[in-house]
Enzyme design. Sequence first.
Site, PDB file in Angstrom:
ATOM      1  N   SER A 177       0.840  -1.199   0.000  1.00  0.00           N
ATOM      2  CA  SER A 177       0.000   0.000   0.000  1.00  0.00           C
ATOM      3  C   SER A 177       0.878   1.254   0.000  1.00  0.00           C
ATOM      4  O   SER A 177       1.780   1.364  -0.829  1.00  0.00           O
ATOM      5  CB  SER A 177      -0.937  -0.057   1.217  1.00  0.00           C
ATOM      6  OG  SER A 177      -1.987   0.844   1.096  1.00  0.00           O
ATOM      7  N   ARG A 247     -12.184   5.852   9.770  1.00  0.00           N
ATOM      8  CA  ARG A 247     -11.662   4.491   9.866  1.00  0.00           C
ATOM      9  C   ARG A 247     -12.665   3.471   9.324  1.00  0.00           C
ATOM     10  O   ARG A 247     -12.286   2.476   8.703  1.00  0.00           O
ATOM     11  CB  ARG A 247     -11.313   4.162  11.303  1.00  0.00           C
ATOM     12  CG  ARG A 247     -10.662   2.802  11.492  1.00  0.00           C
ATOM     13  CD  ARG A 247      -9.416   2.676  10.642  1.00  0.00           C
ATOM     14  NE  ARG A 247      -8.656   1.467  10.942  1.00  0.00           N
ATOM     15  CZ  ARG A 247      -7.545   1.127  10.302  1.00  0.00           C
ATOM     16  NH1 ARG A 247      -7.076   1.893   9.319  1.00  0.00           N
ATOM     17  NH2 ARG A 247      -6.895   0.041  10.619  1.00  0.00           N
ATOM     18  N   ASP A 344      -8.487  -7.145  -4.451  1.00  0.00           N
ATOM     19  CA  ASP A 344      -8.156  -5.795  -3.971  1.00  0.00           C
ATOM     20  C   ASP A 344      -8.747  -4.766  -4.929  1.00  0.00           C
ATOM     21  O   ASP A 344      -8.238  -4.549  -6.024  1.00  0.00           O
ATOM     22  CB  ASP A 344      -6.630  -5.665  -3.893  1.00  0.00           C
ATOM     23  CG  ASP A 344      -6.178  -4.334  -3.289  1.00  0.00           C
ATOM     24  OD1 ASP A 344      -7.019  -3.442  -3.093  1.00  0.00           O
ATOM     25  OD2 ASP A 344      -4.972  -4.205  -3.012  1.00  0.00           O
ATOM     26  N   HIS A 377      -7.839  -5.525  -0.162  1.00  0.00           N
ATOM     27  CA  HIS A 377      -6.550  -4.851   0.010  1.00  0.00           C
ATOM     28  C   HIS A 377      -5.775  -5.377   1.219  1.00  0.00           C
ATOM     29  O   HIS A 377      -4.546  -5.462   1.189  1.00  0.00           O
ATOM     30  CB  HIS A 377      -6.808  -3.347   0.152  1.00  0.00           C
ATOM     31  CG  HIS A 377      -5.571  -2.518   0.226  1.00  0.00           C
ATOM     32  ND1 HIS A 377      -4.603  -2.553  -0.750  1.00  0.00           N
ATOM     33  CD2 HIS A 377      -5.125  -1.642   1.173  1.00  0.00           C
ATOM     34  CE1 HIS A 377      -3.613  -1.714  -0.418  1.00  0.00           C
ATOM     35  NE2 HIS A 377      -3.912  -1.154   0.729  1.00  0.00           N
ATOM     36  N   ASP A 378      -6.473  -5.710   2.289  1.00  0.00           N
ATOM     37  CA  ASP A 378      -5.800  -6.194   3.496  1.00  0.00           C
ATOM     38  C   ASP A 378      -5.066  -7.519   3.296  1.00  0.00           C
ATOM     39  O   ASP A 378      -4.380  -7.974   4.212  1.00  0.00           O
ATOM     40  CB  ASP A 378      -6.799  -6.326   4.658  1.00  0.00           C
ATOM     41  CG  ASP A 378      -6.821  -5.064   5.530  1.00  0.00           C
ATOM     42  OD1 ASP A 378      -6.035  -4.131   5.253  1.00  0.00           O
ATOM     43  OD2 ASP A 378      -7.607  -5.023   6.491  1.00  0.00           O
TER      44      ASP A 378
END
EC number: 2.3.1.31
Lengths: 398, 398
Positions: A177, A247, A344, A377-378
Site C-alpha cells: 500500500s 476508519r 483488492d 486490500h488487506d
Amino acid sequence: MASPSTLPADSVGSVDTQFLDLPASLPLDCGRELRAVRVAYETYGTLSPERDNAILVCHALSGDAHAAGLSGTAPAASTRDGFAAERRDGAAGKALGWWDGMIGPGKAFDTDHYFVISTNLLGGCRGTTGPSSINPDTGRAYGSDFPVVTVADMVRCERAFLDELGIERLAAVAGGSLGGMQALQWAVMYPEQVDSIVVIASTHALHTQGVAWNAIAREAITRDPAWQGGDYYGTGRAPESGMGVARMVGHVTYLSAPALGERFGRRLQSADDVRYTIGVPEFEIESYLDHQADSFVRRFDANTYLRLSRALTYFDLARQHGGTLAEALAGVEARTLLIAFSSDWLYPPAASIEIEQALRETGKPVDFHLIDAPYGHDCFLLEEARQTPIVRQFLGRA
Amino acid sequence: MASPSTLPADSVGSVDTQFLDLPASLPLDCGRELRAVRVAYETYGTLSPERDNAILVCHALSGDAHAAGLSGTAPAASTRDGFAAERRDGAAGKALGWWDGMIGPGKAFDTDHYFVISTNLLGGCRGTTGPSSINPDTGRAYGSDFPVVTVADMVRCERAFLDELGIERLAAVAGGSLGGMQALQWAVMYPEQVDSIVVIASTHALHTQGVAWNAIAREAITRDPAWQGGDYYGTGRAPESGMGVARMVGHVTYLSAPALGERFGRRLQSADDVRYTIGVPEFEIESYLDHQADSFVRRFDANTYLRLSRALTYFDLARQHGGTLAEALAGVEARTLLIAFSSDWLYPPAASIEIEQALRETGKPVDFHLIDAPYGHDCFLLEEARQTPIVRQFLGRA
C-alpha cells in the site's frame, strides 16, 4: 524477553522501539524544512560487516515501526486490527508486529540473512516526528502548522535516518500500500542505493475512486468540530467522532464485499429480530465497524491520518517525473517484485500491471505475481504465507 | 404551464405536487401507529373509467413525489444530482422529475395509456409525513420521536393513500433501489391487487457491504453534535456536516469506479501542481463530492435520511417471510420484471438473479434483463433510454 517456551522458533522475539534524532533539517517538497526530526525504528537480525544485507520495510497508513516480534513495552496498542486482529497478541499479551508473519528466521524477510529495519514514517504518531510532536520553535505541538508531507519526503527522511545508521545501500525496500509507494519512490529517487524493491498491493497513482474514499475520510475528520482546524492538542477534545467514521470508510475499502459477506452476512446483533432503532448497532457488521473505529481512535492521531491520506493521494509517479510512467521509471536500477491481490479493489491489480509494463518497456527486470485471494486490500497483511515463497524466491532465498 | 415551445412532445408538462391526508391512523411494524399522515403525490396521464390503468412509481432514498415533468412550483430544488444533474432543469429553469425520461407520452410508463402515480414515501421530507413534520400530539416536529419505519410501512401508507384515490388494483408497481423493494413488498403483501411489478437495480436483502455503507452514512450523521439526538429542528443547527459526509459515501457507492475514473481521472483542481493543503479540494473529484454534499444538505432532512437508510437495510424478504426467498415469494401473483446493471456493485445483479430463481422455482412468471452499462447503481436513473423498450415490452406496449 518473553518466556522462550511461548515464543515460536521463527519469531524475532521481544523488540524495543528505538529512537534516533536526525542531525540536520529535512527539506520537504512543499518548500519548508523540518528541524529536530526524530525517527522511531526497530531492527531485526544482524547487519553484516559489509553492511550489504539491510532491508528497509515501510509501513502503510496505520502501521508503525513495530513490524515484527513482540512489543518490548507492554501493553502497547497493537496496529493489528480488522481481520488481522485474530493474531494480535503474542506471548504475555504483548503486541505482535503488523508484518510478523513476514519478518523473522526463515520467513519472507529472513532475519537469519538480512538486517531488517522498520521506521515509523515522517508525519506519523508512533514516535517519529509528526503533527502531534512538539515544534521546537514554539514549544507546543505542531498541530495545524505541521507541513503536508509527501511520499518523497518520507523517503528523504528514511534516507537521512539510514545515513545515521551508516547504511548506504539497501538490499531491498519493501512495503504494501503506502509502503509500496515508498519502495517505488526509493527506486526512483536513489537508484544507485537500492538493489531491489518489493511493491505489494500498491500503485504508481491511486485511481479516482481511491482518491474519493480518502477525501471522504478526511472530510469526516475536518468536519468534526473537535478537530478545531488541527489545533486540538491540549484542549481536552479530539476529533474522535470523525476519525471513527474515517476508519470505518477505510476499513470497508480494505476488505472485499465477499469477505465481509462471508464473515458477517446479515446476522443481527440481537436475538431474533430487528429492534426498530437508529442509534444502536443492529447487524453484526455494524458492531464490528463500531469496534474498529473505537480501537483505532484510541491509538491514532487525526492530524497524522490527514497527512498520510493526503500523501498517498498526491503520489503520482508519472506526474512527478516527466508525464509518463515509463519516463518516471527510466532511471530505476533496482530489480522489482510486484505482488497484487485479485480481490483488492482499492489498489487493484491493474496498477501493478501498468508498472510491470512500464518497466518492461525500458528493459528493467521485473516480476509480477497476482495472488488469487479473497480478502481485498488487506491481503498484504493477511496472506503472509502465500507471499513468503514469492518474496524468498525473488530475494534469492528459495 | 411552461411555454409549449420549450417543452418536448413527450413531456408530461408542468406538474404540481398535491397533498392528501389519510383519514385513519397508519399501523406500523414497530407496533406504533401514526395519525394524521399526509401524503405528497403527483399524477401523470388519465385514470381510465374502469380504474385499471394505474401504475405506482416508488422513489429511492433521495427522491420525491416529483417523478416526471417540470415542477409547478419554481424554483423547487431538483432531486436530480450526480451525473443526472446534467438534465436537471427543464423549461423556465423548473426542476425536472427524477424519472422524467421514463414517464410521459410514448415513454416506458406511457401516459397515453397509463395513469402514473408517484408519492413521497412515508418518513420522507418532501411533503409526506416524516420526522420533520409536526406531531399532532405535541404541536412540535417529531424529531427523535418519529418511529423507525420499514418498507412494509411505506407500502401500507401507499395502499391507504390509493384507497382514498379510489384505486383498488394496480397495473404495475415500479421502482429502482429502495423503490424496487417497495414493488417487491407490494407483490408480497397485496398479491391480488398488483398485476405486475418492475424491480430495477434492487434486491430482496442488501448484502453485507451495503449494510456497512449505510451504517457509516448514519454514523456520520448521528456523530455530528448538531444532530442533537434527532431533535435539531428549531435550534438553528442541523447535522449538515455529517449529512454531507453521508452523501459523499452514498454518492461514491452509487457510481462505478471506472465511471468516476473516466469523468474525473486524477485531474487537479488548481492549475499545475498540488498545493500541499489538507482542508481544500485538490482533485476535481474532491470538489465534485463537496458540491454534491452541499446541494444535498440543502434539500434533504437528516432524520429522514437515517430512517430511509435503516428501512432499506432492514428489508429482508426471506427473514420476514418464512426463512427462504422462495417461501417469501410463494404468494406472489404479479408478473415480475427484474432489471439489473452490470456495473452496479451496491445492488449487484446477483440479487436480481436470486429473485428470478426463487420465482421460477415456484412457477411464477418473471423476466430478467441484465443491462451492460458503465455507471453503477445510478444507471437506473441514467440509463432511461435502454430501460424503456424493456419496460414497454413487459407492459405489453412494445
